[in-house]
Design an enzyme around this catalytic site. Sequence first.
Site, PDB file in Angstrom:
ATOM      1  N   ASN A 110       0.782  -1.168  -0.045  1.00 58.17           N
ATOM      2  CA  ASN A 110       0.017   0.051  -0.022  1.00 58.17           C
ATOM      3  C   ASN A 110       0.912   1.210   0.012  1.00 58.17           C
ATOM      4  O   ASN A 110       0.463   2.141  -0.679  1.00 58.17           O
ATOM      5  CB  ASN A 110      -0.902  -0.122   1.501  1.00 58.17           C
ATOM      6  CG  ASN A 110      -1.927  -1.068   1.012  1.00 58.17           C
ATOM      7  OD1 ASN A 110      -2.060  -1.973   0.184  1.00 58.17           O
ATOM      8  ND2 ASN A 110      -2.634  -1.314   2.063  1.00 58.17           N
ATOM      9  N   THR A 155     -13.883  36.500 -34.023  1.00 59.76           N
ATOM     10  CA  THR A 155     -14.583  35.998 -32.887  1.00 59.76           C
ATOM     11  C   THR A 155     -15.798  35.457 -33.455  1.00 59.76           C
ATOM     12  O   THR A 155     -16.378  35.715 -34.770  1.00 59.76           O
ATOM     13  CB  THR A 155     -15.371  37.216 -32.042  1.00 59.76           C
ATOM     14  OG1 THR A 155     -16.076  37.972 -32.914  1.00 59.76           O
ATOM     15  CG2 THR A 155     -14.013  37.961 -31.586  1.00 59.76           C
ATOM     16  N   HIS A 156     -16.453  34.400 -32.879  1.00 58.61           N
ATOM     17  CA  HIS A 156     -17.473  33.403 -33.625  1.00 58.61           C
ATOM     18  C   HIS A 156     -17.306  32.882 -34.732  1.00 58.61           C
ATOM     19  O   HIS A 156     -18.188  33.033 -35.641  1.00 58.61           O
ATOM     20  CB  HIS A 156     -18.983  34.462 -33.620  1.00 58.61           C
ATOM     21  CG  HIS A 156     -19.286  35.290 -32.391  1.00 58.61           C
ATOM     22  ND1 HIS A 156     -20.122  34.634 -31.518  1.00 58.61           N
ATOM     23  CD2 HIS A 156     -18.927  36.479 -31.941  1.00 58.61           C
ATOM     24  CE1 HIS A 156     -20.366  35.756 -30.368  1.00 58.61           C
ATOM     25  NE2 HIS A 156     -19.386  36.819 -30.880  1.00 58.61           N
ATOM     26  N   SER A 277      -5.618   9.298 -48.693  1.00 54.02           N
ATOM     27  CA  SER A 277      -6.603   8.797 -48.533  1.00 54.02           C
ATOM     28  C   SER A 277      -6.637   7.494 -49.380  1.00 54.02           C
ATOM     29  O   SER A 277      -5.734   7.313 -50.379  1.00 54.02           O
ATOM     30  CB  SER A 277      -7.751   9.647 -49.038  1.00 54.02           C
ATOM     31  OG  SER A 277      -8.939   8.605 -49.631  1.00 54.02           O
ATOM     32  N   LYS A 283      -6.207  13.499 -52.066  1.00 56.58           N
ATOM     33  CA  LYS A 283      -6.121  14.091 -50.500  1.00 56.58           C
ATOM     34  C   LYS A 283      -4.898  14.003 -49.866  1.00 56.58           C
ATOM     35  O   LYS A 283      -4.292  13.237 -50.145  1.00 56.58           O
ATOM     36  CB  LYS A 283      -7.245  13.097 -49.988  1.00 56.58           C
ATOM     37  CG  LYS A 283      -8.665  13.111 -50.382  1.00 56.58           C
ATOM     38  CD  LYS A 283      -9.275  14.400 -49.661  1.00 56.58           C
ATOM     39  CE  LYS A 283      -9.696  14.033 -48.491  1.00 56.58           C
ATOM     40  NZ  LYS A 283     -10.697  14.837 -47.769  1.00 56.58           N
ATOM     41  N   ASN A 285      -4.413  14.725 -45.886  1.00 58.93           N
ATOM     42  CA  ASN A 285      -5.242  15.017 -44.668  1.00 58.93           C
ATOM     43  C   ASN A 285      -4.577  15.127 -43.622  1.00 58.93           C
ATOM     44  O   ASN A 285      -3.338  14.774 -43.305  1.00 58.93           O
ATOM     45  CB  ASN A 285      -6.183  13.821 -44.269  1.00 58.93           C
ATOM     46  CG  ASN A 285      -7.172  13.312 -45.500  1.00 58.93           C
ATOM     47  OD1 ASN A 285      -7.575  14.509 -46.093  1.00 58.93           O
ATOM     48  ND2 ASN A 285      -7.552  12.349 -45.690  1.00 58.93           N
ATOM     49  N   TYR A 317      -6.625   1.943   2.129  1.00 59.93           N
ATOM     50  CA  TYR A 317      -6.588   1.282   0.929  1.00 59.93           C
ATOM     51  C   TYR A 317      -7.862   0.485   0.547  1.00 59.93           C
ATOM     52  O   TYR A 317      -8.260  -0.445   1.239  1.00 59.93           O
ATOM     53  CB  TYR A 317      -5.372   0.500   0.763  1.00 59.93           C
ATOM     54  CG  TYR A 317      -5.050   0.065  -0.488  1.00 59.93           C
ATOM     55  CD1 TYR A 317      -4.491   0.765  -1.685  1.00 59.93           C
ATOM     56  CD2 TYR A 317      -5.702  -1.344  -0.961  1.00 59.93           C
ATOM     57  CE1 TYR A 317      -4.161   0.186  -2.826  1.00 59.93           C
ATOM     58  CE2 TYR A 317      -5.463  -1.948  -2.026  1.00 59.93           C
ATOM     59  CZ  TYR A 317      -4.711  -1.606  -3.016  1.00 59.93           C
ATOM     60  OH  TYR A 317      -4.688  -1.669  -4.358  1.00 59.93           O
ATOM     61  N   GLN A 322      -6.055   0.468  -7.377  1.00 63.15           N
ATOM     62  CA  GLN A 322      -5.523  -0.310  -8.546  1.00 63.15           C
ATOM     63  C   GLN A 322      -5.928   0.361  -9.795  1.00 63.15           C
ATOM     64  O   GLN A 322      -5.315   0.193 -10.846  1.00 63.15           O
ATOM     65  CB  GLN A 322      -5.639  -1.686  -8.641  1.00 63.15           C
ATOM     66  CG  GLN A 322      -4.688  -2.474  -9.616  1.00 63.15           C
ATOM     67  CD  GLN A 322      -4.650  -3.919  -9.165  1.00 63.15           C
ATOM     68  OE1 GLN A 322      -4.038  -4.277  -8.463  1.00 63.15           O
ATOM     69  NE2 GLN A 322      -5.294  -4.910  -9.938  1.00 63.15           N
ATOM     70  N   LYS A 325      -3.877   3.501 -12.289  1.00 65.74           N
ATOM     71  CA  LYS A 325      -2.900   3.392 -13.041  1.00 65.74           C
ATOM     72  C   LYS A 325      -3.121   3.692 -14.747  1.00 65.74           C
ATOM     73  O   LYS A 325      -2.195   4.322 -15.328  1.00 65.74           O
ATOM     74  CB  LYS A 325      -2.072   2.190 -12.649  1.00 65.74           C
ATOM     75  CG  LYS A 325      -1.179   2.576 -11.456  1.00 65.74           C
ATOM     76  CD  LYS A 325      -0.496   1.316 -11.020  1.00 65.74           C
ATOM     77  CE  LYS A 325      -1.072   0.594  -9.842  1.00 65.74           C
ATOM     78  NZ  LYS A 325      -2.004   1.272  -8.966  1.00 65.74           N
TER      79      LYS A 325
HETATM   80  N1  ARG Z   1      -1.181  -3.592  -7.239  1.00 66.10           N
HETATM   81  C1  ARG Z   1      -1.796  -3.074  -6.217  1.00 66.10           C
HETATM   82  C2  ARG Z   1      -2.079  -1.584  -6.858  1.00 66.10           C
HETATM   83  O1  ARG Z   1      -1.860  -1.175  -7.869  1.00 66.10           O
HETATM   84  C3  ARG Z   1      -0.644  -2.776  -5.195  1.00 66.10           C
HETATM   85  C4  ARG Z   1      -1.186  -2.746  -3.710  1.00 66.10           C
HETATM   86  C5  ARG Z   1      -1.997  -3.782  -3.647  1.00 66.10           C
HETATM   87  N2  ARG Z   1      -2.498  -3.777  -2.045  1.00 66.10           N
HETATM   88  C6  ARG Z   1      -3.122  -4.694  -1.437  1.00 66.10           C
HETATM   89  N3  ARG Z   1      -3.400  -4.463  -0.243  1.00 66.10           N
HETATM   90  N4  ARG Z   1      -3.504  -5.605  -2.024  1.00 66.10           N
HETATM   91  O2  ARG Z   1      -2.747  -0.736  -5.892  1.00 66.10           O
END
Ligand code: ARG
Length: 470
Positions: A110, A155-156, A277, A283, A285, A317, A322, A325
């Site tokens: 975490n 403008t516009h 194209s 064309k 583009n 947490y 997760q 990402k």
């Molecule tokens: N892969 C997890 C994430 O991206 C890592 C943290 C996992 N922690 C847990 N208590 N399962 O958040």
Amino acid sequence: MAKLWKGRFKDEIDSFVDEMNASITFDHELFPFDIEGSIAHVKMLARQGIISEKEGEKIVTALYEIEKELSSPEHKFPIEDEDIHMHIEKKLIKKLGDTGKKVHTARSRNDQVALDVRMYIKAKSIEIGETIFKLQQAILSKGEEYLDVIIPGYTHLQRAQPVLFSHHLFAYYEMLNRDFTHFVEAYREADHMPLGSAALAGTTLNIDREFVKNFLGFHFLTENSMDAVSDRDFILIFLNASAILAMHLSRMAEELILWSSKEFDLVEIAERYTTGSSIMPQKRNPDLAELVRGKTGKIYGNLVSLLTTMKGLPLTYNKDLQEDKEPLFDSVKNILLSLRAIEKMLSTLKIKKENTKKILTGGFLTATDLAEYLVKKGIPFRDAHSIVGKIVADAEEKGVELHQLSLEEMKNYSDKIEKDVYKYLKPETSARLRNIPGGTSPEQVKKMLYKYRNQLEWRKKFIKNSFQPY
Ligand code: ARG
């Protein structure tokens, strides 16, 4: 090797769980930060006597080896390992046996993942800052190259008043300056070191967070372990900065698309940044510009996606986190592509000077100048506005430009109009007389060019310093 957390389990875990639970398919991108973070952590554990010096050295050496292995393009990240943190830990244990098992002392995934993402954001904020810088350089060069070109400002999407082409471009320079600042803020927000928060409540072991913070080049420590493992506002700030930047780039892209169309025919995008194209042989583009505009949708979506994921999560947490990402990585990738695309198209852009002249006529672009001429002769602006309205209607009816009306014709509407009026009806004069700070006169625009050049000169020298705390 089985799951590192399998201790309390009796049953085999269904492989479907990996399919949904694993994040290694995308979080492997964090591996350099994960390794660097572990090195700092292990050095600290050894200094504090929580593991022996010898163990510390062994683990650090093995971590460097693992970093090399993971850098190889052939390296496979197996889904059974769940995430990048466990993948690296498993490799460590495979290399070092019991010693490897000590790396996770006083640490949880975490706080580990919070650390990795913060390091990632710091690195990417600088990379984006540098790429913004390059685009700003391209804007200045293009602006300087075409300092003599006047175009209608709109403008516009209706022709409004004559402006310097450079003045128009420099509007984007200003926007990008603010974008740069937003990424500096994103960096500073990420610049708080969370390790030591462990799962959520810290640890009973005698760790030294200050050491880890300094070793990793962070300026601050997070100050509440529960906040540190559960909030992702620092990612949101970054995604927000990305969304606003994408919006600016999309507007630039839109102008390149419009201006390069036959309808406007103001610019030519270099052939090597256009596409053909599959059916229409004639064309060419502006796909890159369209993609910059198109990607903006995803980049906004990434912000909304994480905002929505966060909403209603109880502390601390939760696995929902997760999901932070993929939107983050996607925004980084597409922002960098978009910045580079605009930079390339702009640096090679050609302005069709003849055509810019053509569209300066026909729109009564100097009507406001005529009104202000009357103001200078003592007529209240509202009356001047109405007089010029009538003059414009007259010219329109006769199918001529303002400067093609005779003095007598104009005098019908106001006897304050004299022979000197004609110079005020030229686009060049119109631009030249807008000589106030922030205005479009060549004098002001050159002043700004000079200021911007100095600004970038300074930024180039101190770009990394810009990201340090005040
Ligand atoms: N892969 C997890 C994430 O991206 C890592 C943290 C996992 N922690 C847990 N208590 N399962 O958040």
